[in-house]
Design a protein around this motif. Structure first.
Motif, short mmCIF file in Angstrom:
data_model
loop_
_atom_site.label_atom_id
_atom_site.label_comp_id
_atom_site.label_asym_id
_atom_site.label_seq_id
_atom_site.Cartn_x
_atom_site.Cartn_y
_atom_site.Cartn_z
N ASP A 1 29.89 34.84 40.44
CA ASP A 1 31.04 34.64 39.60
C ASP A 1 32.02 35.78 40.10
OD1 ASP A 1 30.32 32.54 38.15
OD2 ASP A 1 29.36 33.72 36.35
N GLU A 2 33.23 35.71 39.95
CA GLU A 2 34.14 36.53 40.17
C GLU A 2 34.14 37.78 39.64
OE1 GLU A 2 39.01 36.96 40.77
OE2 GLU A 2 38.17 34.93 40.25
N ASP A 3 33.67 37.45 38.11
CA ASP A 3 33.56 38.84 37.26
C ASP A 3 32.32 39.60 37.62
OD1 ASP A 3 35.77 37.99 35.86
OD2 ASP A 3 34.56 37.07 34.28
N ASP A 4 31.35 39.03 38.35
CA ASP A 4 30.22 39.86 38.74
C ASP A 4 30.41 40.58 40.01
OD1 ASP A 4 28.73 38.83 36.54
OD2 ASP A 4 27.92 37.33 37.46
N TRP A 5 31.27 39.88 40.83
CA TRP A 5 31.75 40.51 42.05
C TRP A 5 32.56 41.81 41.75
CZ3 TRP A 5 31.34 40.32 47.28
CH2 TRP A 5 32.24 40.68 48.10
N ASP A 6 33.64 41.59 40.98
CA ASP A 6 34.46 42.66 40.54
C ASP A 6 33.74 43.77 39.93
OD1 ASP A 6 36.59 41.39 41.39
OD2 ASP A 6 37.35 40.58 39.84
N ASN B 1 27.57 40.93 46.66
CA ASN B 1 28.50 42.12 46.04
C ASN B 1 28.01 43.36 46.21
OD1 ASN B 1 26.35 41.53 44.17
ND2 ASN B 1 27.53 41.01 42.44
#
Length: 304
Positions: free
Chosen positions: A114-119, A171
């Motif tokens: 997920d993008e949130d986990d990347w960020d 990530n």
């Protein structure tokens, strides 16, 4: 056996409530340094928050006769990173060594990431290195301009995942590779201020590894050398953080068990120069010939 190699120095260690960070903080204190112990007390995935882990390490250091203070600010924010430096200077009168160590994991295969986990992972690892480094650098630059050029040291924490890649950790691997790039730039930019910047790629038993690599990270029984103990990595970090490491900067070291390795990164290998523009077919043929003459890359962790 201690040698007081860091006597009189003040060291800041981020993520020092557990694992490698705790081991580094205790090792610096054993060698005479005064310590700022930073930790948010978050869970393995970065959620939650508690002041207990940082204070527990401070209590350990004080019980052994050392000096330490806890810092529970968020070093991924400007306010938290700035206060990390100010706590060191206000409490102990100086800052000599910064160890950037804080981190957590949110492992997923890329198609499920997920993008949130990347960020989140980029924020704690990469931004969490940049901001303390930025504010420490500003302090050391001011010291230099005031005629007090420091013997300052920064030790950043990369990983084998950042050097070779790691399946399921896109990530984390990208952030750790970014830390190497940041280290090289900081080493070049900050030399004029008396600052040396290096990175380590440690392998040790921590919350982040003891589940992912359970078999290889398990502690042995019967008094056998514990190769994966985080304390095995700390002596190199302490030396890099001391004035004894004068002249060593812009380097990456792998540290595992009783082994220390100087990592040699990207450098030119086999080359072909036509002296004019290639056609795609010519470029492909040249690339294949060059690859045949080049060394094979190291395997990505977890690749089959």
């Amino acid at each position: 056996m201690t040698t007081a190699i860091c006597a009189g120095r003040v060291a800041v260690v981020t993520g020092a409530g557990r694992g490698l960070g705790r081991a580094h903080a205790l090792a610096f204190a054993a060698e005479g340094a005064k310590i700022v112990v930073n930790d948010l007390g978050v869970g393995l995935d970065g959620t939650g928050r508690a002041s207990g882990p940082a204070q527990q390490v401070v209590d350990e250091i004080r019980a052994l006769g050392g000096e330490a203070v806890a810092h529970d600010g968020d070093i991924t924010t400007t306010e938290g990173a700035a206060s990390l430096v100010s706590v060191a200077v206000d409490t102990f009168g100086r800052l000599d060594t910064l160890v950037n160590n804080a981190g957590f994991l949110r492992d997923r295969m890329l198609v499920n990431l997920d993008e949130d986990d990347w960020d989140a992972v980029m924020r704690v690892h990469l931004k969490g290195h940049f901001l303390p480094l930025k504010h420490a650098a500003a302090h050391w630059r001011a010291e230099t301009k005031a005629g007090r050029t420091p013997e300052a040291r920064v030790i950043n924490t990369s990983s084998g995942a950042g050097l070779l890649g790691s399946v399921g950790q896109g990530n984390y691997a990208a952030a750790k590779a970014g830390i190497v790039g940041l280290t090289l730039v900081a080493s070049a930019e900050m030399a004029r201020y008396g600052v040396q910047v290096n990175a380590i790629a440690p392998a040790a038993r921590t919350r982040m590894t003891e589940q992912t690599f359970a078999d290889s990270m398990a502690a042995p029984e019967g008094g056998v050398f514990d190769a994966m103990a985080p304390e095995n990595v700390s002596p190199l970090v302490v030396w890099l953080g001391s004035s004894a490491s004068a002249g060593v900067t812009g380097r990456v070291f792998e540290a595992e068990a009783g082994r220390i390795t100087v990592m040699e990164g990207w450098r030119p290998g086999p080359t072909a120069d036509k002296g004019a523009r290639w056609t795609p077919a010519e470029a492909g043929g040249a690339a294949l010939r060059l690859l045949a003459a080049a060394g094979a890359p190291g395997p990505v962790y977890g690749a089959r």
